[in-house]
Design a protein around this motif. Structure first.
Motif, PDB file in Angstrom:
ATOM      1  N   GLU A 145      43.686  57.013  -3.853  1.00  0.00           N
ATOM      2  CA  GLU A 145      43.727  55.837  -4.717  1.00  0.00           C
ATOM      3  C   GLU A 145      44.861  54.916  -4.271  1.00  0.00           C
ATOM      4  OE1 GLU A 145      41.412  55.642  -7.247  1.00  0.00           O
ATOM      5  OE2 GLU A 145      40.620  57.579  -6.637  1.00  0.00           O
TER       6      GLU A 145
ATOM      7  N   GLU B   2      42.446  42.541  -3.833  1.00  0.00           N
ATOM      8  CA  GLU B   2      41.310  42.439  -2.900  1.00  0.00           C
ATOM      9  C   GLU B   2      41.668  43.021  -1.533  1.00  0.00           C
ATOM     10  OE1 GLU B   2      38.254  38.970  -2.183  1.00  0.00           O
ATOM     11  OE2 GLU B   2      40.065  38.555  -1.022  1.00  0.00           O
ATOM     12  N   ARG B   3      42.845  42.659  -1.007  1.00  0.00           N
ATOM     13  CA  ARG B   3      43.214  43.045   0.362  1.00  0.00           C
ATOM     14  C   ARG B   3      43.353  44.556   0.508  1.00  0.00           C
ATOM     15  NH1 ARG B   3      48.828  41.077   1.756  1.00  0.00           N
ATOM     16  NH2 ARG B   3      47.875  39.137   1.038  1.00  0.00           N
ATOM     17  N   HIS B   4      43.994  45.208  -0.486  1.00  0.00           N
ATOM     18  CA  HIS B   4      44.286  46.641  -0.365  1.00  0.00           C
ATOM     19  C   HIS B   4      43.325  47.504  -1.166  1.00  0.00           C
ATOM     20  CE1 HIS B   4      47.898  45.720   1.852  1.00  0.00           C
ATOM     21  NE2 HIS B   4      48.331  44.940   0.881  1.00  0.00           N
ATOM     22  N   ARG B   5      42.306  46.908  -1.745  1.00  0.00           N
ATOM     23  CA  ARG B   5      41.319  47.627  -2.560  1.00  0.00           C
ATOM     24  C   ARG B   5      42.045  48.473  -3.611  1.00  0.00           C
ATOM     25  NH1 ARG B   5      37.713  44.964  -3.094  1.00  0.00           N
ATOM     26  NH2 ARG B   5      36.229  46.607  -3.630  1.00  0.00           N
TER      27      ARG B   5
ATOM     28  N   THR C 109      43.066  50.355  -6.795  1.00  0.00           N
ATOM     29  CA  THR C 109      42.248  51.035  -7.807  1.00  0.00           C
ATOM     30  C   THR C 109      42.938  51.120  -9.153  1.00  0.00           C
ATOM     31  OG1 THR C 109      43.101  53.215  -7.146  1.00  0.00           O
ATOM     32  CG2 THR C 109      41.077  52.439  -6.063  1.00  0.00           C
TER      33      THR C 109
ATOM     34  N   TYR D  54      38.162  36.059  -5.827  1.00  0.00           N
ATOM     35  CA  TYR D  54      38.633  37.364  -5.359  1.00  0.00           C
ATOM     36  C   TYR D  54      37.731  38.504  -5.822  1.00  0.00           C
ATOM     37  CZ  TYR D  54      42.721  34.591  -4.306  1.00  0.00           C
ATOM     38  OH  TYR D  54      43.551  33.623  -3.803  1.00  0.00           O
ATOM     39  N   ASP D  55      37.570  39.480  -4.934  1.00  0.00           N
ATOM     40  CA  ASP D  55      36.777  40.673  -5.233  1.00  0.00           C
ATOM     41  C   ASP D  55      37.692  41.718  -5.870  1.00  0.00           C
ATOM     42  OD1 ASP D  55      35.185  42.906  -5.336  1.00  0.00           O
ATOM     43  OD2 ASP D  55      34.937  43.108  -3.160  1.00  0.00           O
TER      44      ASP D  55
ATOM     45  N   SER E  81      36.454  44.393  -7.575  1.00  0.00           N
ATOM     46  CA  SER E  81      35.561  45.493  -7.949  1.00  0.00           C
ATOM     47  C   SER E  81      36.153  46.871  -7.703  1.00  0.00           C
ATOM     48  CB  SER E  81      34.231  45.368  -7.192  1.00  0.00           C
ATOM     49  OG  SER E  81      34.442  45.430  -5.782  1.00  0.00           O
ATOM     50  N   SER E  82      37.258  46.951  -6.943  1.00  0.00           N
ATOM     51  CA  SER E  82      37.876  48.262  -6.686  1.00  0.00           C
ATOM     52  C   SER E  82      38.627  48.786  -7.898  1.00  0.00           C
ATOM     53  CB  SER E  82      38.837  48.162  -5.497  1.00  0.00           C
ATOM     54  OG  SER E  82      39.857  47.204  -5.764  1.00  0.00           O
TER      55      SER E  82
END
Length: 497
Positions: free
Chosen positions: A187, A230-233, A235, A258-259, A261-262
């Motif tokens: 994580e 977003e860059r480091h996903r 959690t 920005y994503d 979703s993580s």
């Protein structure tokens, strides 16, 4: 390597040295093996200075790798670590250093003049020391200094466990798993707040005990936070409600860029979160907001997971595992469900005392029960709802008014960037409700905005709670973790009358 069966940071780092541990504020990366080597060197270095079990080490350090090293190095050689707010003045820092009896102080270069005898960074402690594990390892503890609402800050000191870190890490891992669903594994944890505060510091430490990668920010900036997620996903992260409010004020085109979703757990604490703000973040990020309520003294006393909160908007949850709670009136009698009173908690995780202040320790307790200083009530199912801090309660015309409720209503108005509600003495009413509003940039303060805010309040809160006075401020004082200092606002207002 699967780290789920390994008992904490030191074991994980030894077994999987190539695992990514820290991404620092400048983007530099440190593996678990490299971090453990530095931690071991500093542990040896502290002992070489003559420190032993129960001694105190202090750090005046910004967010970054040195702060992490000090936390983990003291944590395996039975020492107390005192993280100090580097925004404090020289006399304030000197007071804490004297009160805690720190034998070694580590500072960041810009603060070297504040503590001339301090080590600048961890280099001097580590130099020439072996990177192997020290002998006779035992768990240390962090001693945070907290001022509460008044007076000089006091160290919140807990008994040292007397066992090696690997013996207690599983208990805390279980506890964090129960309250916020965090588990060991691959994580990524994002540090968004200053690590000299208890919650960000504890989450950093336990992210490493879980084998997570820790991404550190120097300060909270809304867009930067979204970029890092977003860059480091990322959690999981720890935030405070004022951060949510600031992010919700971002333009829609920025928010959707920005994503995110993580994200699985965004844990918030530190202040009551207005329902509309929390609902707005859940609408944006999904049901990922976990909340807990407690204090430096009580740790995590109540907690609530996303779906339980959605079913009971506004709650801060039920008593956490190993905690009991009750609501008492001023006489000490227990109140029934739905009746607001003082919140008392009892912990099965151990006791605390205020360092060098047994009177303050005794005053905060009723037997084994600790009072965080807040007013609240529990519903029929045992879910706690906060009203406000006892010290901020406004009594107007004999009626109790809770500033947080009024602030939450005003924060829903799109023109309000921040707000503080205070009670101001009044001969007829006892106190008048005064709202000090910081408008959103570009919004003109004046009679038209005042009328709009009062109109906005009408369907949300009873008329007797409406501010009798609304004034405007360019900025309101908040701590680096986002807590509003109502006492400071109130004093400044009264001094100017």
């Amino acid at each position: 390597m699967d780290v789920k069966q390994l008992p904490g940071f030191y074991a994980i780092a030894a077994a999987d040295p190539g695992r990514l541990a820290v991404i620092d504020t400048d983007g530099s990366e440190t593996t678990y093996g490299e971090l453990l080597a530095r931690v071991n060197q500093v542990s040896h270095g502290l002992r070489a200075r003559g420190l032993g079990n129960g001694d105190v080490v202090a750090g005046v350090l910004p967010n970054g790798i040195d702060a992490v090293v000090m936390l983990m190095a003291t944590g395996q050689v039975g020492m107390y670590y005192v993280p100090i707010n580097w925004h404090l003045t020289e006399p304030e820092i000197s007071y804490i250093l004297s009160d805690c009896d720190a034998k070694v102080v580590v500072v960041h270069e810009p603060h070297a003049k504040v503590v001339p005898t301090a080590d600048v960074g961890t280099g001097a402690l580590a130099e020439g020391q072996p990177d192997t594990a020290p002998a006779d390892r035992s768990s240390g503890a962090v001693m945070w200094y907290t001022s509460g609402t008044t007076g000089f800050p006091k160290g919140v000191q807990r008994p040292l466990p007397g066992t090696e870190p690997e013996a207690i890490a599983p208990l805390y891992a279980w506890f964090f798993g129960e309250v916020v669903d965090l588990v060991p594994g691959d994580e990524v944890h994002l540090v968004t707040s200053p690590m000299y505060h208890s919650a960000p510091c504890a989450h950093t430490q336990f992210a490493l005990h879980f084998g997570h990668t820790v991404v550190i920010t120097p300060r909270f900036e809304p867009v930067n936070i979204l970029e890092l997620i977003e860059r480091h996903r990322v959690t999981n992260a720890m935030m405070v409600p004022t951060m949510f409010h600031r992010m919700l004020q971002l333009p829609e085109e920025v928010r959707t860029r920005y994503d995110l979703s993580s994200l699985r757990q965004v844990i918030h604490t530190g202040a009551a979160c207005p329902v509309a703000v929390k609902q707005g973040i859940m609408d944006w990020w999904g049901p990922v907001l976990y909340e807990y309520y407690g204090s430096t003294e009580s740790t995590i006393a109540f907690s609530v997971k996303p779906h339980d909160w959605l079913a009971r908007p506004g709650t801060v949850g039920k008593p956490a595992p190993m905690f009991e709670a009750k609501i008492l009136d001023e006489k000490g009698d227990e109140l029934p469900a739905g009746e607001p009173g003082m919140i008392y908690v009892k912990s099965g995780l151990g006791t605390f005392e205020y360092r060098k202040d047994p009177a303050k320790t005794a005053a905060s307790m009723r037997g084994e029960w600790y009072a965080p200083g807040d007013i609240g009530y529990m519903d029929e199912d045992g879910f706690l709802f906060l009203c406000d801090r006892r010290t901020d309660l406004i009594v107007s015309g004999g009626v109790n008014i809770y500033p947080a409720e009024i602030e939450a209503a005003l924060l829903e108005h799109p023109a309000v960037a921040d707000v503080a509600v205070i009670g101001v003495p009044d001969e007829e009413w006892g106190h008048n409700v005064v709202a000090l509003v910081q408008p959103v940039e570009g919004v003109e303060a004046g009679p038209e905005l005042t009328a709009g805010l009062l109109e906005h309040c009408a369907p949300r809160i009873a008329r007797f709670k409406h501010p009798r006075v609304i004034e405007y401020r360019d900025e309101l004082p908040r701590t680096p973790t986002g807590k509003l200092s109502r006492s400071k606002v109130r004093q400044e207002y009264l001094d100017a009358m």
